[in-house]
Design an enzyme around this catalytic site. Structure first.
Site, PDB file in Angstrom:
ATOM      1  N   ILE A   1      11.834  -0.630  41.564  1.00  0.00           N
ATOM      2  CA  ILE A   1      10.786  -1.060  42.315  1.00  0.00           C
ATOM      3  C   ILE A   1      10.331  -2.437  42.433  1.00  0.00           C
ATOM      4  CG2 ILE A   1       8.327  -0.405  43.504  1.00  0.00           C
ATOM      5  CD1 ILE A   1       8.571   2.502  41.789  1.00  0.00           C
TER       6      ILE A   1
ATOM      7  N   TYR B   1       2.051   5.527  43.640  1.00  0.00           N
ATOM      8  CA  TYR B   1       3.138   5.984  44.206  1.00  0.00           C
ATOM      9  C   TYR B   1       3.518   7.541  44.412  1.00  0.00           C
ATOM     10  CZ  TYR B   1       4.192   1.166  42.541  1.00  0.00           C
ATOM     11  OH  TYR B   1       4.002  -0.214  42.052  1.00  0.00           O
TER      12      TYR B   1
ATOM     13  N   ASP C   1      10.209  -9.862  32.363  1.00  0.00           N
ATOM     14  CA  ASP C   1      10.858  -8.442  32.369  1.00  0.00           C
ATOM     15  C   ASP C   1      11.726  -8.638  30.910  1.00  0.00           C
ATOM     16  OD1 ASP C   1      12.593  -5.959  32.257  1.00  0.00           O
ATOM     17  OD2 ASP C   1      11.998  -6.104  34.249  1.00  0.00           O
ATOM     18  N   ASN C   2      11.605  -7.302  30.066  1.00  0.00           N
ATOM     19  CA  ASN C   2      12.273  -7.387  28.655  1.00  0.00           C
ATOM     20  C   ASN C   2      13.794  -6.728  28.748  1.00  0.00           C
ATOM     21  OD1 ASN C   2      11.632  -4.861  28.630  1.00  0.00           O
ATOM     22  ND2 ASN C   2      10.429  -4.684  26.756  1.00  0.00           N
ATOM     23  N   LEU C   3      13.776  -6.510  29.736  1.00  0.00           N
ATOM     24  CA  LEU C   3      15.272  -5.760  30.399  1.00  0.00           C
ATOM     25  C   LEU C   3      15.533  -4.571  29.620  1.00  0.00           C
ATOM     26  CD1 LEU C   3      17.476  -9.091  30.630  1.00  0.00           C
ATOM     27  CD2 LEU C   3      16.214  -7.775  32.524  1.00  0.00           C
TER      28      LEU C   3
ATOM     29  N   ASP D   1       8.831  -9.732  26.643  1.00  0.00           N
ATOM     30  CA  ASP D   1       8.099  -8.429  26.554  1.00  0.00           C
ATOM     31  C   ASP D   1       6.579  -8.703  26.857  1.00  0.00           C
ATOM     32  OD1 ASP D   1       6.822  -6.091  25.088  1.00  0.00           O
ATOM     33  OD2 ASP D   1       8.715  -5.586  24.480  1.00  0.00           O
TER      34      ASP D   1
ATOM     35  N   ARG E   1      11.520  23.703  36.014  1.00  0.00           N
ATOM     36  CA  ARG E   1      11.481  22.633  34.984  1.00  0.00           C
ATOM     37  C   ARG E   1      10.119  22.465  34.340  1.00  0.00           C
ATOM     38  NH1 ARG E   1      12.929  16.483  36.558  1.00  0.00           N
ATOM     39  NH2 ARG E   1      11.217  16.944  37.758  1.00  0.00           N
TER      40      ARG E   1
ATOM     41  N   LYS F   1      -0.880   6.322  32.718  1.00  0.00           N
ATOM     42  CA  LYS F   1      -1.073   5.873  34.115  1.00  0.00           C
ATOM     43  C   LYS F   1      -2.748   5.902  34.103  1.00  0.00           C
ATOM     44  CE  LYS F   1       2.547   3.978  35.260  1.00  0.00           C
ATOM     45  NZ  LYS F   1       3.043   2.639  35.184  1.00  0.00           N
TER      46      LYS F   1
ATOM     47  N   SER G   1       0.563   6.293  39.684  1.00  0.00           N
ATOM     48  CA  SER G   1       1.535   7.278  40.168  1.00  0.00           C
ATOM     49  C   SER G   1       0.533   8.466  40.734  1.00  0.00           C
ATOM     50  CB  SER G   1       2.442   7.628  38.755  1.00  0.00           C
ATOM     51  OG  SER G   1       3.067   8.728  38.985  1.00  0.00           O
TER      52      SER G   1
ATOM     53  N   TYR H   1       3.346   9.957  29.459  1.00  0.00           N
ATOM     54  CA  TYR H   1       3.700   8.763  30.446  1.00  0.00           C
ATOM     55  C   TYR H   1       2.470   9.008  31.331  1.00  0.00           C
ATOM     56  CZ  TYR H   1       5.401   6.957  34.686  1.00  0.00           C
ATOM     57  OH  TYR H   1       4.940   6.385  35.952  1.00  0.00           O
TER      58      TYR H   1
HETATM   59  P1  NAD Z   1      12.069   0.569  36.033  1.00  0.00           P
HETATM   60  O1  NAD Z   1      12.241   1.093  34.658  1.00  0.00           O
HETATM   61  O2  NAD Z   1      13.319   0.420  37.073  1.00  0.00           O
HETATM   62  O3  NAD Z   1      11.295  -0.787  36.046  1.00  0.00           O
HETATM   63  C1  NAD Z   1      10.467  -1.102  35.059  1.00  0.00           C
HETATM   64  C2  NAD Z   1      10.800  -2.403  34.398  1.00  0.00           C
HETATM   65  O4  NAD Z   1       9.882  -2.721  33.536  1.00  0.00           O
HETATM   66  C3  NAD Z   1      12.015  -2.546  33.922  1.00  0.00           C
HETATM   67  O5  NAD Z   1      12.893  -3.604  34.480  1.00  0.00           O
HETATM   68  C4  NAD Z   1      11.841  -2.686  32.334  1.00  0.00           C
HETATM   69  O6  NAD Z   1      12.901  -3.362  31.861  1.00  0.00           O
HETATM   70  C5  NAD Z   1      10.502  -3.270  32.305  1.00  0.00           C
HETATM   71  N1  NAD Z   1       9.866  -3.149  31.202  1.00  0.00           N
HETATM   72  C6  NAD Z   1       9.302  -1.997  30.449  1.00  0.00           C
HETATM   73  N2  NAD Z   1       8.508  -2.158  29.372  1.00  0.00           N
HETATM   74  C7  NAD Z   1       8.421  -3.624  29.361  1.00  0.00           C
HETATM   75  C8  NAD Z   1       7.700  -4.422  28.456  1.00  0.00           C
HETATM   76  N3  NAD Z   1       7.285  -4.188  27.523  1.00  0.00           N
HETATM   77  N4  NAD Z   1       7.857  -5.917  28.822  1.00  0.00           N
HETATM   78  C9  NAD Z   1       8.464  -6.415  29.953  1.00  0.00           C
HETATM   79  N5  NAD Z   1       9.008  -5.486  30.717  1.00  0.00           N
HETATM   80  C10 NAD Z   1       9.359  -4.076  30.509  1.00  0.00           C
HETATM   81  O7  NAD Z   1      11.135   1.479  36.797  1.00  0.00           O
HETATM   82  P2  NAD Z   1      10.503   1.678  38.225  1.00  0.00           P
HETATM   83  O8  NAD Z   1      10.829   2.976  38.946  1.00  0.00           O
HETATM   84  O9  NAD Z   1      10.806   0.248  38.901  1.00  0.00           O
HETATM   85  O10 NAD Z   1       8.825   1.588  38.013  1.00  0.00           O
HETATM   86  C11 NAD Z   1       8.122   0.475  38.170  1.00  0.00           C
HETATM   87  C12 NAD Z   1       6.841   0.944  37.756  1.00  0.00           C
HETATM   88  O11 NAD Z   1       6.455   1.858  38.930  1.00  0.00           O
HETATM   89  C13 NAD Z   1       6.784   1.394  36.364  1.00  0.00           C
HETATM   90  O12 NAD Z   1       5.406   1.244  35.799  1.00  0.00           O
HETATM   91  C14 NAD Z   1       6.587   3.177  36.676  1.00  0.00           C
HETATM   92  O13 NAD Z   1       5.777   3.831  35.784  1.00  0.00           O
HETATM   93  C15 NAD Z   1       5.929   3.051  38.022  1.00  0.00           C
HETATM   94  N6  NAD Z   1       6.335   4.281  38.858  1.00  0.00           N
HETATM   95  C16 NAD Z   1       7.600   4.462  39.014  1.00  0.00           C
HETATM   96  C17 NAD Z   1       7.756   5.549  39.777  1.00  0.00           C
HETATM   97  C18 NAD Z   1       9.052   6.050  39.819  1.00  0.00           C
HETATM   98  O14 NAD Z   1       9.340   7.360  40.439  1.00  0.00           O
HETATM   99  N7  NAD Z   1       9.993   5.463  40.021  1.00  0.00           N
HETATM  100  C19 NAD Z   1       6.716   6.593  40.312  1.00  0.00           C
HETATM  101  C20 NAD Z   1       5.358   6.133  40.177  1.00  0.00           C
HETATM  102  C21 NAD Z   1       5.124   5.130  39.389  1.00  0.00           C
HETATM  103  C1  WQD Z   2      11.585  16.064  42.414  1.00  0.00           C
HETATM  104  C2  WQD Z   2      11.719  17.527  42.887  1.00  0.00           C
HETATM  105  C3  WQD Z   2      12.129  18.726  40.951  1.00  0.00           C
HETATM  106  C4  WQD Z   2      15.977  16.927  39.416  1.00  0.00           C
HETATM  107  C5  WQD Z   2       8.740  12.155  38.693  1.00  0.00           C
HETATM  108  C6  WQD Z   2       7.805  12.077  37.623  1.00  0.00           C
HETATM  109  C7  WQD Z   2       6.505  11.288  38.189  1.00  0.00           C
HETATM  110  C8  WQD Z   2       7.075  10.011  39.182  1.00  0.00           C
HETATM  111  C9  WQD Z   2       7.991  10.482  39.950  1.00  0.00           C
HETATM  112  C10 WQD Z   2       6.909   8.213  37.656  1.00  0.00           C
HETATM  113  C11 WQD Z   2      11.063  18.405  41.870  1.00  0.00           C
HETATM  114  C12 WQD Z   2      13.351  18.836  41.438  1.00  0.00           C
HETATM  115  C13 WQD Z   2      14.665  17.135  40.409  1.00  0.00           C
HETATM  116  C14 WQD Z   2      16.978  17.596  39.288  1.00  0.00           C
HETATM  117  C15 WQD Z   2      15.709  19.334  40.767  1.00  0.00           C
HETATM  118  N1  WQD Z   2       7.733   9.045  38.278  1.00  0.00           N
HETATM  119  N2  WQD Z   2      14.510  18.417  40.633  1.00  0.00           N
HETATM  120  N3  WQD Z   2      16.815  18.940  40.211  1.00  0.00           N
HETATM  121  O1  WQD Z   2       9.150  15.351  39.185  1.00  0.00           O
HETATM  122  O2  WQD Z   2       8.236  14.727  41.357  1.00  0.00           O
HETATM  123  O3  WQD Z   2       8.114  13.080  39.566  1.00  0.00           O
HETATM  124  O4  WQD Z   2       9.374  11.173  39.252  1.00  0.00           O
HETATM  125  O5  WQD Z   2       5.670   7.770  37.792  1.00  0.00           O
HETATM  126  O6  WQD Z   2       5.651  10.720  37.259  1.00  0.00           O
HETATM  127  O7  WQD Z   2       7.096  12.988  37.058  1.00  0.00           O
HETATM  128  O8  WQD Z   2      10.401  13.598  40.745  1.00  0.00           O
HETATM  129  O9  WQD Z   2      12.581  13.497  41.326  1.00  0.00           O
HETATM  130  O10 WQD Z   2      12.301  14.460  39.057  1.00  0.00           O
HETATM  131  O11 WQD Z   2      11.870  15.580  41.083  1.00  0.00           O
HETATM  132  O12 WQD Z   2      15.614  20.341  41.233  1.00  0.00           O
HETATM  133  O13 WQD Z   2      17.865  17.358  38.667  1.00  0.00           O
HETATM  134  O14 WQD Z   2      13.176  17.787  42.643  1.00  0.00           O
HETATM  135  O15 WQD Z   2      11.809  19.997  40.195  1.00  0.00           O
HETATM  136  O16 WQD Z   2      10.723  19.699  42.477  1.00  0.00           O
HETATM  137  P1  WQD Z   2       9.150  14.480  39.912  1.00  0.00           P
HETATM  138  P2  WQD Z   2      11.842  14.181  40.403  1.00  0.00           P
END
Ligand code: NAD
Ligand code: WQD
Length: 342
Positions: free
Chosen positions: A12, A183, A31-33, A58, A298, A159, A130, A155
């Site tokens: 994101i 999100y 970013d710590n990658l 980090d 799940r 949040k 989230s 996790y």
């Molecule tokens: P991502 O893992 O692709 O990005 C997170 C980044 O943070 C990575 O590049 C990682 O290297 C960096 N990072 C982690 N710990 C670190 C640290 N201690 N110091 C510096 N860098 C660090 O994940 P994303 O999907 O892009 O998510 C971004 C944010 O949004 C996260 O906080 C995640 O929890 C939140 N979020 C994601 C989703 C989703 O479904 N992708 C949904 C809701 C919330």
């Molecule tokens: C979506 C739907 C699964 C994988 C998670 C985190 C949430 C947020 C977003 C960070 C569900 C189904 C999935 C598969 C499947 N992340 N599914 N087969 O669970 O809504 O949310 O990611 O904040 O915190 O919990 O997303 O993409 O894993 O699942 O049938 O292999 O797809 O059961 O109904 P979820 P998801």
């Protein structure tokens, strides 16, 4: 604005950096990658036509963060106008096995970051929260007033706890502007196909699993449960294009500029799609078959989660532009062009 983006090499974050630069903001990434690759920022530079200053730091490393601040501090000692804070570990499953690592990284990291920001005159933060904070939601569609629920994994707890930390910080010192963005489920990729979601190992999330089946890396999709109380029995979610989500951050930055104090927004489309509807949309958009098998539910999944996005529309002027077909097309374009990620 001068914006510090933590986690800006991630999924994101990288898409948000593109939209921030396109909107005229000056961006610095730390970013710590741990879950990303610096090549993502080279790709961002290709898209926007300028280099993105990047520091491999980090967020738990106070000295490292302070050095970045010193580099950008003006005569008033202030370095950035706002921090958009994406950095964090994000796998619900992994967090059940590694709770200490998750609490340390996400909670300690954010506390150190807030302290350093404050020291360098930045009291503005946009935080990646989230929909998982709603737990099993008390109402559908989910408004921001919906009570927070019991998170089923560490996790989600991080949040929820960090939202509380940020609310307390803002209440204690109203000079802070804090935007909590909850999100829903981000999908898709930049239309260039240069950046996208790049999970390590076997994906947990639906769309990267689908694209890896489609590209032949995985045999078939496991559909987790077809006995939910939903129209076709499979789980329903509010999928939002990652570029829309990125644009939501640009809108949130405008709210910070208007000195919004504390603000909480859902970022979603307001529409729910079932797992099988997503599979069908993917096949239709891309002309590729996605074989699947029905498995048992799940643990920790809820039946239905989708947002009421009205507050973000009303107060931020934010509305998602892309639909599920766009998300499926762009996710596939990214995966096809980068079958092994970056
Ligand atoms: P991502 O893992 O692709 O990005 C997170 C980044 O943070 C990575 O590049 C990682 O290297 C960096 N990072 C982690 N710990 C670190 C640290 N201690 N110091 C510096 N860098 C660090 O994940 P994303 O999907 O892009 O998510 C971004 C944010 O949004 C996260 O906080 C995640 O929890 C939140 N979020 C994601 C989703 C989703 O479904 N992708 C949904 C809701 C919330
Ligand atoms: C979506 C739907 C699964 C994988 C998670 C985190 C949430 C947020 C977003 C960070 C569900 C189904 C999935 C598969 C499947 N992340 N599914 N087969 O669970 O809504 O949310 O990611 O904040 O915190 O919990 O997303 O993409 O894993 O699942 O049938 O292999 O797809 O059961 O109904 P979820 P998801």
């Amino acid at each position: 604005m001068r914006v510090l983006v933590t986690g800006g090499a991630g999924y994101i974050g990288s898409h948000t950096v593109v939209e921030l630069v396109k909107s005229g903001h000056q961006v610095v990434v730390v970013d710590n990658l741990v879950n990303s690759n610096a090549r993502a920022l080279e790709r961002v530079a290709e898209i926007v036509g300028e280099e993105i200053p990047f520091y491999k730091v980090d967020i738990r490393d106070k000295e490292g963060l302070s050095e970045v601040m010193e580099t950008y501090a003006g005569e008033d000692g202030h370095a950035f106008d706002c921090c958009i804070h994406f950095a964090g570990l994000k796998s619900p499953n992994e967090s059940i096995r590694l709770p200490l690592e998750y609490y340390d990284n996400n909670i300690t990291g954010t506390l150190v970051l807030l302290d350093v920001l404050r020291q360098y005159g930045c009291k503005n933060m946009i935080f990646s929260s989230s929909a998982s904070v709603y737990g099993n939601p008390a109402q559908i569609p989910i408004t921001e007033e919906c009570p927070k629920g019991q998170c089923t994994n560490p996790y989600g707890q991080t949040k929820s706890m960090l939202e509380q930390v940020l609310m307390d910080v803002q209440a204690a010192d109203p000079e802070w502007n804090v935007v909590l963005l909850r999100y829903f489920n981000p999908l898709g990729a930049h239309k260039s196909g240069l950046i996208g979601e790049n999970p390590n190992g076997i994906p947990n999330n639906l769309m990267p699993y689908i694209t890896q089946v489609a590209v032949g890396r995985l045999k078939e999709l496991n559909v987790y449960g077809d006995d939910y109380d939903t129209p076709d029995g499979t789980g329903v979610r509010d999928y939002i294009h990652v570029v829309d989500l990125a644009c939501g951050h640009v809108k949130a930055l405008q709210a910070v500029e208007r000195k919004c104090g504390l603000a909480v927004y859902n970022l979603g489309t307001g529409r729910g799609y079932s797992v099988l509807e997503v599979v069908k949309a993917f096949e239709g958009a891309n002309g590729v078959k996605v074989p699947y098998v029905i498995r048992k539910r799940r643990p920790g999944d809820v039946a239905t989660s989708y947002s009421n996005p009205a507050k973000a529309e009303r107060e931020l002027g934010f509305q998602a532009q892309y639909d599920i077909v766009d998300m499926c097309r762009d996710a596939w374009n990214w995966q096809k062009n980068n079958p092994n990620g970056l």
